[in-house]
Design a protein around this motif. Sequence first.
Motif, short mmCIF file in Angstrom:
data_model
loop_
_atom_site.label_atom_id
_atom_site.label_comp_id
_atom_site.label_asym_id
_atom_site.label_seq_id
_atom_site.Cartn_x
_atom_site.Cartn_y
_atom_site.Cartn_z
N HIS A 5 45.50 30.36 -5.57
CA HIS A 5 45.79 30.57 -4.15
C HIS A 5 47.29 30.61 -3.85
O HIS A 5 47.74 31.39 -3.02
N SER A 9 49.34 33.80 -2.38
CA SER A 9 50.28 33.71 -1.25
C SER A 9 51.65 34.28 -1.63
O SER A 9 52.31 34.92 -0.80
N ARG A 26 45.06 40.64 2.20
CA ARG A 26 44.60 39.97 3.41
C ARG A 26 43.07 39.87 3.41
O ARG A 26 42.51 38.89 3.86
N LEU A 29 42.16 36.97 1.26
CA LEU A 29 42.38 35.72 1.99
C LEU A 29 41.23 35.42 2.94
O LEU A 29 40.79 34.28 3.07
N TRP A 51 50.99 27.49 2.33
CA TRP A 51 51.09 27.75 3.77
C TRP A 51 52.47 28.25 4.18
O TRP A 51 52.58 29.05 5.11
N ASN A 53 54.39 30.17 2.27
CA ASN A 53 54.36 31.58 1.86
C ASN A 53 53.53 32.41 2.83
O ASN A 53 53.92 33.52 3.21
N ILE A 54 52.37 31.90 3.24
CA ILE A 54 51.51 32.61 4.19
C ILE A 54 52.23 32.77 5.53
O ILE A 54 52.21 33.84 6.14
N TYR A 55 52.86 31.71 5.99
CA TYR A 55 53.61 31.76 7.26
C TYR A 55 54.68 32.84 7.20
O TYR A 55 54.80 33.68 8.09
N ILE A 78 45.91 35.75 11.89
CA ILE A 78 45.91 35.41 10.47
C ILE A 78 44.49 34.95 10.10
O ILE A 78 44.03 33.92 10.58
N ILE A 80 42.03 33.64 7.36
CA ILE A 80 41.94 32.98 6.05
C ILE A 80 40.67 32.14 6.05
O ILE A 80 40.42 31.38 6.98
#
Length: 144
Positions: A5, A9, A26, A29, A51, A53-55, A78, A80
């Motif tokens: 995970h 990301s 995406r 995710l 998180w 990296n996702i942000y 977003i 996920i």
Amino acid sequence: MKNYHTSLSQEILLIAKSQENTSPLRRQLFYIRQSKLEKSLDSDDLKKTFWINIYNAFYLIISIDTSDHLSIFKCKRIKIARSQFSLDDIEHGILRKLKFKLGFGFFYNPFYSNAIKMLSVNKLDYRIHFALRSITLENTLIDY
């Protein structure tokens, strides 16, 4: 051993930085099971890596389509683990351990969803706010 995970990301962040199509990642995710995500991100370091990296990636993705700077943070775009999050949900709910977005954000917010509660860090790191603010200014890759 690499965490699937966090690697995902990192990959979505790299593709978002190069302004290429992130749709396949995406989609991955979105179809992750929350229980697998929780088990995979079993430490605060892994949670923060994933998180942040996702942000960062979704800030880049959303800012291309949105001209209003404030709505970038509030819009739940977003997806996920079959849940929808906003950048504010990630920052204040997950990374800042269920805090209100009010002033310094030191107050617990009991109204976050169960998904956010289950995915949030265990111990609050006060440096997160400053790390995320710098992300919006200059984009960096977090590697664990």
